[in-house]
Design a protein around this motif. Structure first.
Motif, PDB file in Angstrom:
ATOM      1  N   PHE A  92       0.828  -1.217   0.000  1.00 43.54           N
ATOM      2  CA  PHE A  92       0.000   0.000   0.000  1.00 43.54           C
ATOM      3  C   PHE A  92       0.858   1.261   0.000  1.00 43.54           C
ATOM      4  CE2 PHE A  92      -2.834  -3.265   1.428  1.00 43.54           C
ATOM      5  CZ  PHE A  92      -4.033  -2.955   0.807  1.00 43.54           C
ATOM      6  N   PHE A 134      -5.476  -6.853   5.451  1.00 46.73           N
ATOM      7  CA  PHE A 134      -4.062  -6.942   5.077  1.00 46.73           C
ATOM      8  C   PHE A 134      -3.197  -6.802   6.320  1.00 46.73           C
ATOM      9  CE2 PHE A 134      -0.163  -4.567   4.090  1.00 46.73           C
ATOM     10  CZ  PHE A 134       0.477  -5.544   3.358  1.00 46.73           C
ATOM     11  N   GLN A 191      -7.256  -1.503   4.919  1.00 44.63           N
ATOM     12  CA  GLN A 191      -6.570  -2.147   3.800  1.00 44.63           C
ATOM     13  C   GLN A 191      -6.867  -3.645   3.816  1.00 44.63           C
ATOM     14  OE1 GLN A 191      -2.682  -0.813   4.975  1.00 44.63           O
ATOM     15  NE2 GLN A 191      -2.790   0.966   3.637  1.00 44.63           N
ATOM     16  N   TRP A 192      -7.150  -4.178   2.640  1.00 36.74           N
ATOM     17  CA  TRP A 192      -7.636  -5.557   2.549  1.00 36.74           C
ATOM     18  C   TRP A 192      -6.970  -6.310   1.392  1.00 36.74           C
ATOM     19  CZ3 TRP A 192     -11.196  -6.555   6.354  1.00 36.74           C
ATOM     20  CH2 TRP A 192     -11.870  -5.450   6.892  1.00 36.74           C
ATOM     21  N   VAL A 240      -6.654  -3.948  -1.820  1.00 42.01           N
ATOM     22  CA  VAL A 240      -7.625  -2.861  -1.993  1.00 42.01           C
ATOM     23  C   VAL A 240      -7.727  -2.059  -0.696  1.00 42.01           C
ATOM     24  CG1 VAL A 240      -9.019  -4.153  -3.670  1.00 42.01           C
ATOM     25  CG2 VAL A 240      -9.623  -4.232  -1.239  1.00 42.01           C
TER      26      VAL A 240
END
Lengths: 266, 253
Positions: free
Chosen positions: A15, B95, B47-48, B40
């Protein structure tokens, strides 16, 4: 075949997009690749946590025995990225070229490099205790053998280290030191154990039968090289090296420990 | 979300799965056999890992059932959520930063063997046949030691318990010789005590609590629980210790 290299990026959080080029694998075209893993490893504050730092260190340890430059070990698929193959430049020392130009650099901060390394990871004693507990041997095996409290003439034993695990007592005692091949300092551990048990051999007392065991904790087949190094380091200084990965060896050790405990109780 | 309340080892109020209707992709999960899985993020900043779209009606239901049971039985699983793509529910798993896939050679680094025992016992209860090294994550604790996280339960057969023939309620999850089961390479007996202990604890858990968790999973997906599913789950739960003894033989065969 043209030699190629692939950078290995540590990517703990997709991320953020952060990538840390920590290692590289060089393919010479035949056989096992060479891996370069001794670049600079950012500290916990840079990586985000002590846990991530530990994992990056473990990954670098494991990459040393990488056998295939086209894929990473399964365990690290989610946290590392194998970059595309690049042609190795024709320079006299390609490994050094990769270190200097591609991996995170080692900054010349001598005072930091000389700082004492903090112990990372569970202690050997903890690992040994967990192992014995998982086999319900914790009622037989005791922790922290202190020769000064057990043998006559404590003065003789001042310099002899305690041993993490033992069974038995005044008549016969089995001393056990666990070795974990996953620890970054596994060879230092082996050397330390060899030295410790060598001292017991030197200081042996006639009243008590002392049997010393270096116990190699369960490990993967891939760690065979490390196992060999450990055995070489300790075999001349201990009575027995037992690899508890193997059922027969483990059973034999447990029998010895039971017998020693029983003799002591009698 | 309800606040979890524990009594002994059992959580009393079933939690509710988070539910979303949209998310933002942050790229593909670069792992073999995770076809279509994406990283995603959702509008609440979470967050996943979003699973690929599947057309098997039972797979997301299996995920939800196992997740709810895991929460009440204190099996380590990441947070879960449902993403509604129209009327199709897609499973999302929280996540975990720095989670790597399980390496059996790390067995001695686990913070405790209990976590593994509970995961194996849950697999047995829900007849999950897909527990390989890629479906078990580990994270490093700051203070040392590893924690486990069980993921990917879409292949657990609990969502089709009502289709099982009579007399097969106590069947064991099959384990193929080729599969990289999470215990492969770990010396026989290393996790036995933890597995047996987990099975004994699960067996003692109140059936009403587990059935509440089961119903919650069906509610989350707007479905009714077939009574046969409840019956099979309770039968397995009542016989879990005996099943565990047989299952350990299978795992180490």
């Amino acid at each position: 075949m043209t030699p190629t290299y692939r950078l290995i990026h540590f990517t703990p959080n997709p991320f953020t997009g952060a990538r840390y080029p920590l290692a590289a694998a060089i393919s010479w075209g035949d056989g096992r690749p060479d891996t370069i893993v001794d670049g600079h490893l950012p500290g916990p504050a840079c990586l985000g946590s002590m846990g991530l730092y530990r994992m990056a260190r473990r990954m670098l340890d494991d990459l040393v025995s990488l056998t295939d430059a086209s894929r990473l070990p399964v365990a690290y698929e989610t946290v590392a990225l194998l970059d595309r193959p690049m042609r190795l430049p024709e320079v006299p020392q390609p490994e050094q070229w990769i270190r200097e130009n591609l991996l995170l650099g080692k900054i010349e901060l001598n005072h930091l490099e000389k700082a004492p390394q903090k112990h990372i990871g569970p202690r050997r004693g903890t690992l040994g205790r967990r192992f014995f507990a998982s086999y319900r041997m914790n009622h037989v095996v005791r922790n922290d053998f202190n020769p000064r409290l057990t043998f006559p003439d404590p003065e003789r034993w001042v310099a002899v280290p305690n041993v993490t695990h033992y069974a038995g007592g005044a008549k016969r005692v089995v001393l056990v030191e666990p070795l974990d091949l996953r620890r970054r300092v596994f060879l230092e551990d082996a050397t330390k154990i060899a030295r410790s048990f060598a001292m017991y051999r030197q200081a042996r007392v006639s009243e008590t039968v002392v049997h010393t065991v270096a116990m190699i904790l369960p490990h993967a087949d891939e760690d065979a090289d490390k196992r060999g190094q450990v055995v070489s380091a300790v075999e001349n200084f201990v009575d027995e090296v037992i690899d508890v990965t193997f059922d027969d060896d483990r059973d034999k050790l447990f029998r010895d420990l039971h017998e020693a405990a029983k003799a002591s109780a009698a | 979300m309800s606040v979890p309340r524990y009594h002994g080892n059992v959580l009393f109020l079933p939690e509710q799965l988070l539910s979303y209707t949209e998310c933002e992709s942050r790229g593909e999960v670069p792992v073999e056999n995770k076809s279509g899985a994406l990283y995603v993020s959702t509008s609440d900043g979470r967050q996943w890992v979003r699973k690929g779209v599947v057309y098997d009606p039972f797979s997301t239901l299996s995920e939800a059932i196992v997740w709810h049971l895991a929460r009440v039985l204190r099996v380590p699983v990441p947070d879960g959520a449902i993403l509604w793509d129209g009327r199709t529910p897609i499973w999302m798993s929280e996540f975990k930063v720095g989670a790597n896939q399980w390496n059996p050679a790390d067995a001695s680094l686990l913070s405790d063997t209990e976590q593994m025992g509970r995961i194996i016992a849950l697999d047995l209860l829900t007849c999950n046949e897909d527990r390989h090294t890629r479906n078990l994550l580990s994270t490093d604790r700051d203070e040392g030691g590893l924690d486990l996280w069980a993921i990917d339960h879409d292949a657990a057969r609990c969502s089709s318990f009502h289709r099982w023939d009579d007399g097969t309620e106590l069947r064991l999850p099959s384990v193929s010789a080729e599969s990289q089961h999470v215990l492969k390479g770990v010396p026989r007996g290393y996790f036995d005590a933890a597995c047996e202990q987990a099975a004994a604890e699960f067996e003692k858990a109140a059936h009403s609590v587990l059935l509440a968790a089961l119903r919650r999973a069906y509610d989350d997906l707007d479905q009714e629980v077939p009574s046969a599913v409840e019956d099979v789950l309770c039968t397995r739960l009542s016989n879990l210790c005996e099943m565990m003894a047989r299952y350990l033989e299978v795992l180490y065969r």
